[in-house]
Design an enzyme around this catalytic site. Structure first.
Site, PDB file in Angstrom:
ATOM      1  N   HIS A   1       0.879  -1.174   0.000  1.00  0.00           N
ATOM      2  CA  HIS A   1       0.000   0.000   0.000  1.00  0.00           C
ATOM      3  C   HIS A   1       0.921   1.229   0.000  1.00  0.00           C
ATOM      4  O   HIS A   1       2.038   1.183   0.521  1.00  0.00           O
ATOM      5  CB  HIS A   1      -0.826  -0.062   1.292  1.00  0.00           C
ATOM      6  CG  HIS A   1      -1.873   0.980   1.451  1.00  0.00           C
ATOM      7  ND1 HIS A   1      -1.585   2.271   1.815  1.00  0.00           N
ATOM      8  CD2 HIS A   1      -3.228   0.924   1.330  1.00  0.00           C
ATOM      9  CE1 HIS A   1      -2.712   2.958   1.903  1.00  0.00           C
ATOM     10  NE2 HIS A   1      -3.732   2.171   1.613  1.00  0.00           N
TER      11      HIS A   1
ATOM     12  N   ASP B   1       3.501  -4.366   8.159  1.00  0.00           N
ATOM     13  CA  ASP B   1       2.282  -3.580   8.012  1.00  0.00           C
ATOM     14  C   ASP B   1       1.096  -4.536   8.204  1.00  0.00           C
ATOM     15  O   ASP B   1       0.755  -5.308   7.320  1.00  0.00           O
ATOM     16  CB  ASP B   1       2.257  -2.953   6.602  1.00  0.00           C
ATOM     17  CG  ASP B   1       0.934  -2.253   6.311  1.00  0.00           C
ATOM     18  OD1 ASP B   1       0.024  -2.297   7.157  1.00  0.00           O
ATOM     19  OD2 ASP B   1       0.819  -1.661   5.220  1.00  0.00           O
TER      20      ASP B   1
ATOM     21  N   GLN C   1      -4.211  -4.810   7.255  1.00  0.00           N
ATOM     22  CA  GLN C   1      -5.237  -5.776   6.852  1.00  0.00           C
ATOM     23  C   GLN C   1      -5.101  -7.092   7.622  1.00  0.00           C
ATOM     24  O   GLN C   1      -6.097  -7.696   8.016  1.00  0.00           O
ATOM     25  CB  GLN C   1      -5.146  -6.080   5.337  1.00  0.00           C
ATOM     26  CG  GLN C   1      -5.367  -4.884   4.436  1.00  0.00           C
ATOM     27  CD  GLN C   1      -6.786  -4.337   4.488  1.00  0.00           C
ATOM     28  OE1 GLN C   1      -7.730  -5.009   4.905  1.00  0.00           O
ATOM     29  NE2 GLN C   1      -6.955  -3.085   4.081  1.00  0.00           N
TER      30      GLN C   1
ATOM     31  N   LYS D   1      -9.909  -0.248  10.929  1.00  0.00           N
ATOM     32  CA  LYS D   1     -10.144  -1.443  10.100  1.00  0.00           C
ATOM     33  C   LYS D   1     -10.473  -2.639  10.993  1.00  0.00           C
ATOM     34  O   LYS D   1     -10.958  -3.655  10.534  1.00  0.00           O
ATOM     35  CB  LYS D   1      -8.907  -1.756   9.264  1.00  0.00           C
ATOM     36  CG  LYS D   1      -8.617  -0.686   8.207  1.00  0.00           C
ATOM     37  CD  LYS D   1      -7.499  -1.130   7.298  1.00  0.00           C
ATOM     38  CE  LYS D   1      -6.942   0.011   6.480  1.00  0.00           C
ATOM     39  NZ  LYS D   1      -7.834   0.463   5.417  1.00  0.00           N
TER      40      LYS D   1
ATOM     41  N   CYS E   1      -4.841   2.485  -3.548  1.00  0.00           N
ATOM     42  CA  CYS E   1      -3.610   3.026  -2.937  1.00  0.00           C
ATOM     43  C   CYS E   1      -2.419   2.102  -3.173  1.00  0.00           C
ATOM     44  O   CYS E   1      -1.565   1.924  -2.283  1.00  0.00           O
ATOM     45  CB  CYS E   1      -3.776   3.284  -1.449  1.00  0.00           C
ATOM     46  SG  CYS E   1      -5.079   4.450  -1.092  1.00  0.00           S
TER      47      CYS E   1
HETATM   48  C1  LIG Z   1      -2.170  -2.809   3.730  1.00  0.00           C
HETATM   49  C2  LIG Z   1      -2.476  -1.410   4.176  1.00  0.00           C
HETATM   50  N1  LIG Z   1      -1.511  -0.667   4.723  1.00  0.00           N
HETATM   51  C3  LIG Z   1      -1.725   0.579   5.168  1.00  0.00           C
HETATM   52  C4  LIG Z   1      -2.965   1.170   5.065  1.00  0.00           C
HETATM   53  C5  LIG Z   1      -3.174   2.556   5.573  1.00  0.00           C
HETATM   54  O1  LIG Z   1      -4.028   2.541   6.674  1.00  0.00           O
HETATM   55  P1  LIG Z   1      -4.606   3.897   7.290  1.00  0.00           P
HETATM   56  O2  LIG Z   1      -5.252   4.616   6.155  1.00  0.00           O
HETATM   57  O3  LIG Z   1      -5.577   3.419   8.323  1.00  0.00           O
HETATM   58  O4  LIG Z   1      -3.467   4.644   7.855  1.00  0.00           O
HETATM   59  C6  LIG Z   1      -4.009   0.445   4.483  1.00  0.00           C
HETATM   60  C7  LIG Z   1      -5.338   1.053   4.308  1.00  0.00           C
HETATM   61  O5  LIG Z   1      -6.111   0.672   3.464  1.00  0.00           O
HETATM   62  C8  LIG Z   1      -3.762  -0.873   4.039  1.00  0.00           C
HETATM   63  O6  LIG Z   1      -4.736  -1.615   3.489  1.00  0.00           O
END
Ligand SMILES: Cc1ncc(COP(=O)(O)O)c(C=O)c1O
Length: 401
Positions: free
Chosen positions: A120, A197, A200, A223, A359
């Site tokens: 992401h 990270d 998810q 999430k 993203c």
């Molecule tokens: C794999 C992953 N990493 C990071 C993020 C970023 O999360 P946040 O927007 O809650 O900071 C997301 C959000 O969709 C994500 O799916």
């Protein structure tokens, strides 16, 4: 489809959407919230708000106690060795930016930062920008046809110049668990720091940061059925001690003069200013609620629903599934149909799915796509949601073809 979620009734938001004729299949973007979250927020505000860590009065002590109890809940939920290893942030994105600044001095030039091709933007751009600032090489690990990091290629790329590995646990586009044990072992063998990270992954597999053996693990509350504006940053003790302070202000300071100051260690040294007190307290309530669920029952429900989603998608002609998703979500394109047109027609029929690049623009470019539709599930999703989705999909395809 008789796939019933016993937890659906605990989510007033999903029931309200359903009553409005909306089918919510975008939980990977943000999840609906259980009643315990609403109760905790109301409980906090209705009994008197107060700032934390600074007041010597009853409301302040009560707020601080509840806030710190959430840190204990988060530590327990992640199986961290201690609550001091948990920093509250605004979310995964802020946690990763904190790391990219906080570790800057630990990553000498001529080194490499290694990520995967499935990241992401939140786990790409902070490292890309750090690499540019410090003249480091950003190495991207390729994926196999299923969407997992190719371990042979990873072994060839992770080497003595690798200073840091930052990888997603579960891709938000491909729904694929990454081979973390092997990747983290490769990083460890090179003495490199590791960042996972879990934005998810944390939602569909309860994390155990000690078993994983990563240096840092990050995720977002929103999430995870929690409130927005809160995230977690776990750091292993020794790794946490290597972080440089990055935001400066109230509460993170040990001593200050006009010309110089000294700062507190983690976690408070990394929580400058007034935190999201109500949201952190409510997140603790959600984690306790999640912790009390029968994890096997949740996993069985999610797995049955995901299989039904995949087989329904695969039965449609012209379907191109992205990778081989293993849980919770599936992204797809349909020959001759633009994803934005399809999302629009689905939305007109009350189906909320995500369309676009999710993203992850570099990944989309690599797949040769301008975008895709993503259907994603929460523990409250059920067979009727899927039935409504497939009926709407067939209607939309009939119109578009
Ligand atoms: C794999 C992953 N990493 C990071 C993020 C970023 O999360 P946040 O927007 O809650 O900071 C997301 C959000 O969709 C994500 O799916």
């Amino acid at each position: 489809m008789a796939l019933i979620s016993p937890w659906r009734a605990d989510f007033p938001g999903i029931l309200a959407l359903e009553a409005e004729g909306q089918t919510y299949l975008d939980s990977a973007a943000t999840a609906q919230k259980p009643q315990v979250l609403l109760d905790a927020l109301l409980g906090y505000y209705a009994t008197g708000a107060a700032n934390v860590h600074r007041a010597q009065h009853l409301p302040g002590e009560r707020a601080t106690r509840a806030f710190e109890a959430s840190r204990q809940d988060a530590a327990q939920w992640l199986n961290a060795a201690s609550a001091e290893q948990i920093i509250f942030t605004r979310g995964t994105t802020e946690s990763l930016n904190l790391l990219a600044y906080g570790l800057e001095s630990q990553l000498p030039g001529d080194g490499q930062i290694v990520i995967s091709a499935a990241e992401h933007h939140a786990n790409l751009l902070p490292w890309q920008q750090l690499a540019r600032r410090r003249n480091l090489e950003l190495v991207v690990l390729p994926l196999d046809a299923n969407g997992s990091v190719d371990l042979e290629q990873a072994a060839a790329r992770i080497g003595p110049r690798t200073r840091l590995l930052a990888v997603t646990q579960l891709s938000n586009v491909l729904g694929r668990w990454q081979p973390l044990p092997q990747l983290l072992a490769m990083a460890r063998a090179q003495g490199a720091l590791s960042v996972v990270d879990g934005a998810q992954g944390a939602v569909h597999q309860r994390p155990d940061v000690q078993a994983l053996g990563c240096d840092f693990y990050v995720c977002s509350a929103h999430k995870l059925y929690g409130p927005d504006g809160v995230g977690l940053l776990y750091g292993r003790g020794a790794a946490l001690a290597r972080l440089q302070h990055w935001q400066f202000g109230g509460e993170m300071v040990q001593d200050a003069d006009y010309q110089q100051a000294s700062f507190r260690p983690a976690p408070l040294g990394f929580e400058a200013g007034t935190p999201a007190v109500s949201a952190v307290i409510a997140f603790g309530a959600v984690l306790r609620w999640l912790g009390a669920l029968d994890t096997n029952a949740v996993a069985a429900h999610e797995s049955a629903l995901h299989s039904a989603l995949l087989s329904g998608l695969q039965a449609r002609s012209g379907m191109r599934l992205l990778g081989a998703p293993q849980t919770a979500l599936a992204s797809f394109c349909i020959d001759g149909v633009h994803n934005a047109d399809l999302a629009h027609l689905l939305s007109e029929q009350g189906i909320a799915v995500r369309a676009g690049h999710h993203c992850a623009m570099p990944l989309m470019k690599q797949l040769g796509l301008g975008g895709a539709i993503r259907v994603s599930l929460g523990l409250y999703s059920d067979g009727d949601d899927l039935q409504r989705f497939f009926a709407a999909l067939d209607n939309a395809l009939e119109l578009l073809r």
